[in-house]
Design an enzyme around this catalytic site. Sequence first.
Site, PDB file in Angstrom:
ATOM      1  N   GLY A  70       0.800  -1.215   0.000  1.00  0.00           N
ATOM      2  CA  GLY A  70       0.000   0.000   0.000  1.00  0.00           C
ATOM      3  C   GLY A  70       0.833   1.264   0.000  1.00  0.00           C
ATOM      4  O   GLY A  70       0.345   2.341   0.332  1.00  0.00           O
ATOM      5  N   THR A  71       2.096   1.145  -0.404  1.00  0.00           N
ATOM      6  CA  THR A  71       3.031   2.270  -0.369  1.00  0.00           C
ATOM      7  C   THR A  71       2.553   3.451  -1.205  1.00  0.00           C
ATOM      8  O   THR A  71       2.570   4.599  -0.746  1.00  0.00           O
ATOM      9  CB  THR A  71       4.419   1.826  -0.874  1.00  0.00           C
ATOM     10  OG1 THR A  71       4.819   0.634  -0.197  1.00  0.00           O
ATOM     11  CG2 THR A  71       5.446   2.915  -0.645  1.00  0.00           C
ATOM     12  N   THR A  72       2.143   3.186  -2.443  1.00  0.00           N
ATOM     13  CA  THR A  72       1.747   4.272  -3.348  1.00  0.00           C
ATOM     14  C   THR A  72       0.569   5.048  -2.778  1.00  0.00           C
ATOM     15  O   THR A  72       0.550   6.289  -2.809  1.00  0.00           O
ATOM     16  CB  THR A  72       1.384   3.705  -4.734  1.00  0.00           C
ATOM     17  OG1 THR A  72       2.457   2.905  -5.217  1.00  0.00           O
ATOM     18  CG2 THR A  72       1.110   4.823  -5.725  1.00  0.00           C
ATOM     19  N   TRP A  73      -0.419   4.348  -2.259  1.00  0.00           N
ATOM     20  CA  TRP A  73      -1.601   4.983  -1.692  1.00  0.00           C
ATOM     21  C   TRP A  73      -1.226   5.844  -0.488  1.00  0.00           C
ATOM     22  O   TRP A  73      -1.664   6.996  -0.371  1.00  0.00           O
ATOM     23  CB  TRP A  73      -2.588   3.900  -1.285  1.00  0.00           C
ATOM     24  CG  TRP A  73      -3.957   4.389  -0.907  1.00  0.00           C
ATOM     25  CD1 TRP A  73      -4.479   5.642  -1.130  1.00  0.00           C
ATOM     26  CD2 TRP A  73      -4.971   3.642  -0.243  1.00  0.00           C
ATOM     27  NE1 TRP A  73      -5.762   5.706  -0.642  1.00  0.00           N
ATOM     28  CE2 TRP A  73      -6.084   4.493  -0.104  1.00  0.00           C
ATOM     29  CE3 TRP A  73      -5.054   2.337   0.224  1.00  0.00           C
ATOM     30  CZ2 TRP A  73      -7.271   4.068   0.511  1.00  0.00           C
ATOM     31  CZ3 TRP A  73      -6.230   1.915   0.822  1.00  0.00           C
ATOM     32  CH2 TRP A  73      -7.323   2.772   0.962  1.00  0.00           C
ATOM     33  N   HIS A 175      11.794   1.452   2.333  1.00  0.00           N
ATOM     34  CA  HIS A 175      11.353   0.071   2.500  1.00  0.00           C
ATOM     35  C   HIS A 175      12.214  -0.639   3.534  1.00  0.00           C
ATOM     36  O   HIS A 175      11.992  -1.819   3.821  1.00  0.00           O
ATOM     37  CB  HIS A 175      11.453  -0.690   1.172  1.00  0.00           C
ATOM     38  CG  HIS A 175      10.381  -0.340   0.179  1.00  0.00           C
ATOM     39  ND1 HIS A 175       9.062  -0.166   0.533  1.00  0.00           N
ATOM     40  CD2 HIS A 175      10.433  -0.165  -1.175  1.00  0.00           C
ATOM     41  CE1 HIS A 175       8.352   0.108  -0.547  1.00  0.00           C
ATOM     42  NE2 HIS A 175       9.158   0.126  -1.579  1.00  0.00           N
ATOM     43  N   ARG A 197       0.007  -4.910   5.110  1.00  0.00           N
ATOM     44  CA  ARG A 197      -1.152  -5.472   4.425  1.00  0.00           C
ATOM     45  C   ARG A 197      -1.228  -6.963   4.716  1.00  0.00           C
ATOM     46  O   ARG A 197      -0.217  -7.588   5.071  1.00  0.00           O
ATOM     47  CB  ARG A 197      -0.999  -5.229   2.919  1.00  0.00           C
ATOM     48  CG  ARG A 197      -2.192  -5.592   2.069  1.00  0.00           C
ATOM     49  CD  ARG A 197      -1.897  -5.309   0.601  1.00  0.00           C
ATOM     50  NE  ARG A 197      -3.056  -5.580  -0.246  1.00  0.00           N
ATOM     51  CZ  ARG A 197      -3.038  -5.531  -1.564  1.00  0.00           C
ATOM     52  NH1 ARG A 197      -1.911  -5.207  -2.196  1.00  0.00           N
ATOM     53  NH2 ARG A 197      -4.125  -5.796  -2.262  1.00  0.00           N
ATOM     54  N   ARG A 329      -2.311  -2.218  -9.769  1.00  0.00           N
ATOM     55  CA  ARG A 329      -2.844  -3.406 -10.406  1.00  0.00           C
ATOM     56  C   ARG A 329      -4.297  -3.626 -10.009  1.00  0.00           C
ATOM     57  O   ARG A 329      -5.213  -3.304 -10.715  1.00  0.00           O
ATOM     58  CB  ARG A 329      -1.977  -4.627 -10.056  1.00  0.00           C
ATOM     59  CG  ARG A 329      -2.298  -5.874 -10.870  1.00  0.00           C
ATOM     60  CD  ARG A 329      -1.514  -7.072 -10.369  1.00  0.00           C
ATOM     61  NE  ARG A 329      -1.876  -7.451  -9.020  1.00  0.00           N
ATOM     62  CZ  ARG A 329      -2.942  -8.195  -8.706  1.00  0.00           C
ATOM     63  NH1 ARG A 329      -3.734  -8.634  -9.656  1.00  0.00           N
ATOM     64  NH2 ARG A 329      -3.209  -8.483  -7.455  1.00  0.00           N
TER      65      ARG A 329
END
Length: 364
Positions: A70-73, A175, A197, A329
């Site tokens: 969920g990094t991008t969000w 990360h 997640r 995705r």
Amino acid sequence: MESKESSLETSTPNVSPSAAASNAYALGLTQFQGFWIPSSRVPTSSIISFQKYFQALDDDIIVASKPKAGTTWLKALVFTIVNRHSYTLSNIPLNSVNPHQLIQFFYGGGEVRGGCSGGGNNGNGSGEEEEELLNTLLNSANPHQLISHFEIKFYKENPNLDLSKIPSPRVFSTHLPYSMLVDSIKRSNCRIVYITRNPFDIVVSLWHFVRGVHNLPDWPLEDCFEMFCRGEESYGPFWDHALGYWNMSVEKPSNILFMRYEELKEDSVAQTKRLAEFLRFPFSLEEEKTGVVNQIIDFCSFNNLKDLEVNKTGKMPRSIIPSLIPSHRSGKVGDYINHLSPTAVERLSNVLKEKLSESSLTFN
């Protein structure tokens, strides 16, 4: 264990590429300080430079996660929350500078600029104005370009990088596991937001990602699953990575916020307000009344980010992933049931139960 960096072709010449990919070293992973690092993209020298030179400030903000969690969000949410008062429509640089030039100028070819709480319209602009500002910023750059990684961007390109000139609050991401963070971060009053997640969904997302990055369309999900259960994945083992941040969030809740992707999906309003409060950028009553919270949530939603041209075309820094691999995705919670057998689910459940047995951290 001796460090190796091998390509699929040279490491296992007598087997198929998909079979070779079941070896951690063949996927460019190297054991370093107790974790598997994707050293083909993140040289251990860049981590060492980060640990040696980075000096944290008390108002720094750090977004931490494992890949595919969920990094991008989270980056999109953090960036919009922190920057929502920084500019007005009349003085935003987009009036005079091309968006791509703007990103290069603002972030110094990757250097992040966080928002300043005392700048811009101080929260007095209308909800429509703030929504337009956020649309403009995130329409022109992928969230990974807006908030760059210590180990992937900064110290990989310049081991002696001086980050002191970035305006406060500085916003970074990583990360890296908690144990690899520099001591100045651990001693400071900076804020770390960690997102994790359901590991079953991570396995499936990771499988899709690795197949694209390494051009292995026939790589079996079973092989990816077995590696995950052994802890052989980028920045893995998963359980050790999550435990490091979980334990510290329990010990220092004012400095480390532990978030779950599923909770963010289930109650986006409450979790976004919780995030803003933790970052020291809380929403005012007027902002809540005029719908700013929901506007940020809607704009940073998976469906909206996925449909932005900058994300659809995969315009990402090549140091992170190849340019044509999309950064979005599915984003569905529980999609693993369409991919993993009940036997596989039971097996990973048992692994997690064993690895987390001495902790209060659980995954459903």
